[in-house]
Scaffold this motif. Sequence first.
Motif, short mmCIF file in Angstrom:
data_model
loop_
_atom_site.label_atom_id
_atom_site.label_comp_id
_atom_site.label_asym_id
_atom_site.label_seq_id
_atom_site.Cartn_x
_atom_site.Cartn_y
_atom_site.Cartn_z
N TRP A 57 18.68 -14.48 19.11
CA TRP A 57 18.29 -14.68 17.63
C TRP A 57 18.54 -15.89 17.17
O TRP A 57 17.89 -16.58 16.39
N GLY A 58 19.19 -16.75 17.99
CA GLY A 58 19.19 -18.30 17.43
C GLY A 58 17.79 -18.85 18.05
O GLY A 58 17.41 -19.87 17.29
N LYS A 59 17.09 -18.43 18.92
CA LYS A 59 15.80 -19.04 19.13
C LYS A 59 14.84 -18.55 18.23
O LYS A 59 14.02 -19.34 17.68
N LEU A 60 14.81 -17.52 17.44
CA LEU A 60 14.02 -16.90 16.34
C LEU A 60 14.37 -17.81 15.12
O LEU A 60 13.51 -18.42 14.37
N PHE A 61 15.68 -18.39 14.94
CA PHE A 61 16.34 -19.12 13.83
C PHE A 61 15.58 -20.39 14.14
O PHE A 61 15.34 -20.79 13.09
N GLY A 62 15.58 -20.84 15.33
CA GLY A 62 14.97 -22.28 15.57
C GLY A 62 13.59 -22.29 15.23
O GLY A 62 13.25 -23.39 14.54
N ILE A 63 12.90 -21.44 15.42
CA ILE A 63 11.30 -21.77 15.27
C ILE A 63 11.46 -21.59 13.53
O ILE A 63 10.49 -22.40 13.21
N ASN A 64 12.07 -20.64 12.97
CA ASN A 64 11.92 -20.77 11.43
C ASN A 64 12.44 -22.18 10.84
O ASN A 64 11.97 -22.49 9.74
N PHE A 65 13.76 -22.64 11.41
CA PHE A 65 14.11 -23.78 10.85
C PHE A 65 13.12 -25.09 10.95
O PHE A 65 13.19 -25.66 10.02
N ALA A 66 12.54 -25.00 12.21
CA ALA A 66 11.53 -26.27 12.19
C ALA A 66 10.51 -26.13 11.37
O ALA A 66 10.12 -27.26 10.58
N LEU A 67 9.85 -24.91 10.87
CA LEU A 67 8.71 -25.05 10.13
C LEU A 67 9.38 -25.14 8.61
O LEU A 67 8.89 -25.39 7.53
N GLY A 68 10.44 -24.55 8.46
CA GLY A 68 11.25 -24.65 7.01
C GLY A 68 11.32 -26.27 6.66
O GLY A 68 11.05 -26.61 5.68
N VAL A 69 11.72 -27.15 7.43
CA VAL A 69 11.92 -28.46 7.53
C VAL A 69 10.45 -29.10 7.16
O VAL A 69 10.38 -29.96 6.16
N THR A 70 9.73 -28.60 7.83
CA THR A 70 8.41 -29.08 7.92
C THR A 70 7.77 -29.07 6.41
O THR A 70 7.23 -30.02 5.86
N THR A 71 7.89 -27.94 5.77
CA THR A 71 7.30 -27.56 4.31
C THR A 71 8.22 -28.12 3.36
O THR A 71 7.70 -28.27 2.28
#
Length: 518
Positions: A57-71
């Motif tokens: 679940w941390g892997k899915l969290f990491g994908i979302n976090f990276a794109l959240g920071v970008t936006t």
Amino acid sequence: MLSEHLVDLSRLQFAATAMYHFLFVPLTIGMTWILVIMESVYVMTGKVIYKDMTRFWGKLFGINFALGVTTGITLEFQFGTNWAYYSHYVGDIFGAPLAIEGLMAFFLESTFIGLFFFGWDRLPRRQHLLATILMAIGTNLSALWILIANGWMQNPVGATFNYDTMRMEMSNFMTILFNPDAQAKFVHTVSAGYVTGAAFVLAISSWYLLRNRDVEFARKSFRIAAAFGFASVCSVIVLGDESGYTVGEAQQTKMAAIEAIWHTEPAPASLKIAAIINEEEMRNDWEISVPWVMGLIGTRSVTKTLPGIHEILAKNRARVVSGIEAVRGLEAYRHNRQDKEALAKLKAHEADLGFGFLLRRYVKSMDEVTPEIIDKATRDTIPRVTPLFWAFRFMVGLGFGMLALFGLALWFSVKGTFAKHRWLLRSALLFLPAPWLACELGWFVAEYGRQPWTIYGVLPTHMSASTLSVGSLYGSLAGFVGFYTVLLIVEMFLMVRFAKLGPGSLGTGRYANEIQHA
């Protein structure tokens, strides 16, 4: 005066980038504490499956976090590029919590996210758990400071206007920090994020169970999501009530618009479930209401009334008239700093200065003001009722729908029979978009309901924008929407891909669809 088209484009651009950004934020906030729970169970029990759950679940969290920071990065730059006068006028106050967020929360969050992903084989169990906890705290602190800044826009306390610099200046940091509107908004928003994270885990776990794969992994994930989600959705509803009360105290105009209260009702006011709203004639042609409920939510009493829009307009008109004198006093004082009469006039009407600024949408000088223009400016103080009324009700409806879902999921989890109820698993999948839609509707209600102000009662939106060209706004808006849409597609592709792979993507040899690592 800036053209209405330019201001509307600036608003649309900021709204588009903010709404895109907030597609990623709730999941980031919610997933951090679910990861803490899963890893805590692993540390306490030593069962490897909980470590695998945390990592997957941390892997899915990491994908979302990276794109959240970008936006999210572009939003802060837009205050300088698109809202220059706003930044000048309130930057001393608004900038402080954002600076603290960057120095304290974002660096804390980013540092421990690195330790979370790369520290599994380098840190002892308890130290890695501590890193996960600090990551979650950093994420929530980041939300806290941003919402303190936003809460001040809704309820500008702890600040004074400096006549010489033409800027708002901070007078009491602690008042801003403990602003009731900011605190209520923070706990309500992060709780909504927790619901989003729980719904995400619940839905994907249900998908595995429907396909009878990685069953034990999915069952344990489902149970954690059900319990955490039920507690979170209860918190959202309770804290939403508190948020409604703070709106009733600080933003009576927004409350009246959300509830389509055209005339002050005898206390306690009724809650309208549905209505046919006649904006032109400023009344409801038809409505279904529940007695007392709105009065209890909005005032916490059975004796206080909630003012209706007609009564609010009458008060606001008087404030616009008073604001004319405030603006005249300010202009005379700026022309001659020794003019004590102008300064006295300004101080006498200072509380209504922002309402005087509303007239700048129509005239350059207060000498050009007519009764008709005063009426226009007064009408501007009320946002459109229909979109606010229905957006709020759809949000609340989704909230109670998720309460039913998590309540049933928790009930059958306690009984141990949830995996047998395929209708429940399918419902969890069906409700996956619900928390995101509710979050977006919530932000729409909060921000659209504040109009025509960027700082409620202080600075109108039409004065806040930068002097940009319409062409540049169209170009940047198209660029942002196009780029963010690509990022959203990338996020969904990666999320779906790794969700389909499941815990087999960890390459442990214990799950279906194993990916063997070299």
